[in-house]
Scaffold this motif. Sequence first.
Motif, mmCIF file in Angstrom:
data_model
loop_
_atom_site.group_PDB
_atom_site.id
_atom_site.type_symbol
_atom_site.label_atom_id
_atom_site.label_comp_id
_atom_site.label_asym_id
_atom_site.label_seq_id
_atom_site.Cartn_x
_atom_site.Cartn_y
_atom_site.Cartn_z
ATOM 1 N N LEU A 133 24.199 68.245 14.880
ATOM 2 C CA LEU A 133 24.910 69.805 15.145
ATOM 3 C C LEU A 133 24.984 69.802 16.440
ATOM 4 N N GLN A 134 25.962 70.934 16.935
ATOM 5 C CA GLN A 134 26.199 71.146 18.266
ATOM 6 C C GLN A 134 24.875 71.432 18.772
ATOM 7 N N ALA A 145 33.804 74.849 14.402
ATOM 8 C CA ALA A 145 33.752 73.788 13.413
ATOM 9 C C ALA A 145 32.625 72.926 14.112
ATOM 10 N N GLN A 146 31.859 72.487 13.216
ATOM 11 C CA GLN A 146 30.907 71.406 13.606
ATOM 12 C C GLN A 146 31.782 69.775 13.324
ATOM 13 N N ARG A 147 32.584 69.818 14.034
ATOM 14 C CA ARG A 147 33.547 68.479 14.259
ATOM 15 C C ARG A 147 33.036 67.683 15.511
ATOM 16 N N PRO A 148 32.562 66.280 15.227
ATOM 17 C CA PRO A 148 32.217 65.542 16.258
ATOM 18 C C PRO A 148 33.667 64.912 17.192
ATOM 19 N N PHE A 300 36.735 64.471 21.542
ATOM 20 C CA PHE A 300 35.186 64.638 20.903
ATOM 21 C C PHE A 300 34.641 65.848 21.624
ATOM 22 N N ASP A 301 33.634 66.421 20.893
ATOM 23 C CA ASP A 301 32.732 67.398 21.148
ATOM 24 C C ASP A 301 31.490 66.937 21.709
ATOM 25 N N ASP A 302 31.255 66.942 23.102
ATOM 26 C CA ASP A 302 29.992 66.054 23.851
ATOM 27 C C ASP A 302 28.896 67.118 23.489
ATOM 28 N N PRO A 326 40.610 74.113 20.508
ATOM 29 C CA PRO A 326 41.800 75.142 20.138
ATOM 30 C C PRO A 326 41.153 75.921 19.226
ATOM 31 N N ASP A 327 40.165 76.028 18.560
ATOM 32 C CA ASP A 327 39.395 77.251 17.715
ATOM 33 C C ASP A 327 38.894 78.368 18.564
ATOM 34 N N ILE A 328 39.189 78.212 20.058
ATOM 35 C CA ILE A 328 38.930 79.526 20.813
ATOM 36 C C ILE A 328 40.265 80.191 21.223
ATOM 37 N N ASP A 329 40.479 81.524 21.049
ATOM 38 C CA ASP A 329 41.555 82.224 21.141
ATOM 39 C C ASP A 329 42.013 82.545 22.630
ATOM 40 N N ILE A 330 43.023 82.789 22.821
ATOM 41 C CA ILE A 330 43.241 83.435 24.406
ATOM 42 C C ILE A 330 42.479 84.254 25.073
ATOM 43 N N ASP A 331 42.194 85.371 24.007
ATOM 44 C CA ASP A 331 41.208 86.675 24.518
ATOM 45 C C ASP A 331 39.884 86.140 24.696
ATOM 46 N N GLU A 332 39.363 85.112 24.107
ATOM 47 C CA GLU A 332 38.064 84.580 23.959
ATOM 48 C C GLU A 332 38.003 83.595 25.288
#
Length: 349
Positions: A133-134, A145-148, A300-302, A326-332
């Motif tokens: 996991l992250q 999302a837990q995506r390596p 990849f997600d390090d 990409p799953d973090i939006d502009i405001d975030e």
Amino acid sequence: MTTPTTWLEQARDAHRRGDVAAETAALDGAIHADRGNVAALLAMAELKRRLADDRAAGSYYRLALTTAVQARSVPPALHPGLQRAEQFLADTERAFADHLLGQLRSAGIDTRNAAPRVAEALRMLAGEQPLYLQQPSMFYFPGLAQRPFFERSGFDWAEAVEAATDAIRAELLAMIDGATDPFGPYVTTAPGRPPPNNPLLDKPDWGAAWLWKDGAIADGMAGLCPATLAALELAPQPVIPNRAPIALFSRLMPGTHIQSHHGLLNTRLICHLPLIVPDGCGLRVGAETREWREGELMIFDDSFEHEAWNHGASDRTVLLFEIWRPDIDIDEREQLTRIFAAIDTYGEQ
């Protein structure tokens, strides 16, 4: 409260008489009187094992081992019982995996033909693959999302960056052929900080030629690598004062192994554009291992455990940079930028 001697004598007497109910009651009473009674937990596990109730035996063995770990000390007389517990759990987990996979194979399902996520779930259930996991070492952002690995086809800017591979490689080679080697050790000691516990500390085996560092273009790179810097502008890099963007040519010399570790954040993805890749190189992120292909981005997600190696005969070099997930939006992103900037101001005089 029942003393340990009393419950043990009661359990032994019941065992000699073959009175399972009385033996169970004695052990159960001891466990409820003292939840940390490792001896009683082991004895109950042994009783359940004699009764062929392996699931119950496993539960008591597991609790005994956990309790023993939490205890300050465990009497040496209990060590053989704890060793039996470990062996029993290992054996039953293997038996469970064999049973499960055998049942599924008879139904025409196995890890080779199942859907990828189902196959991964089966491997973890069978104990063939750890759960990764992250685990960022500095900052965790929830709900991602837990995506390596992320496929490059999911990013509309990726093709344009890949199209610049030849020009970027040419700038890299021109620097290497120049009078001064642009690479220094990637792992170094920060001023005023203890040296990191890393076998690659101050070694050229993992080298870095920085393009962007601490949010600024590295000295001289604007003139040496204009095509590379132009390509980086196509990607959604974080812009954080004194922190990001970061980008570098990352070099692994033959025989180099970057040991398993976690990155600082899970708010970013790491991008590798492979430029020079001999045979025998690879990257593992979580449970998945991939090989670099020249000119094809690897993203990849390090924050997952990851490691890399060069078992080849020559250097492996990639262009490394980071992008927003990409799953973090502009405001975030704007709010996270302020958070990271505030973190960096702590301790300023």
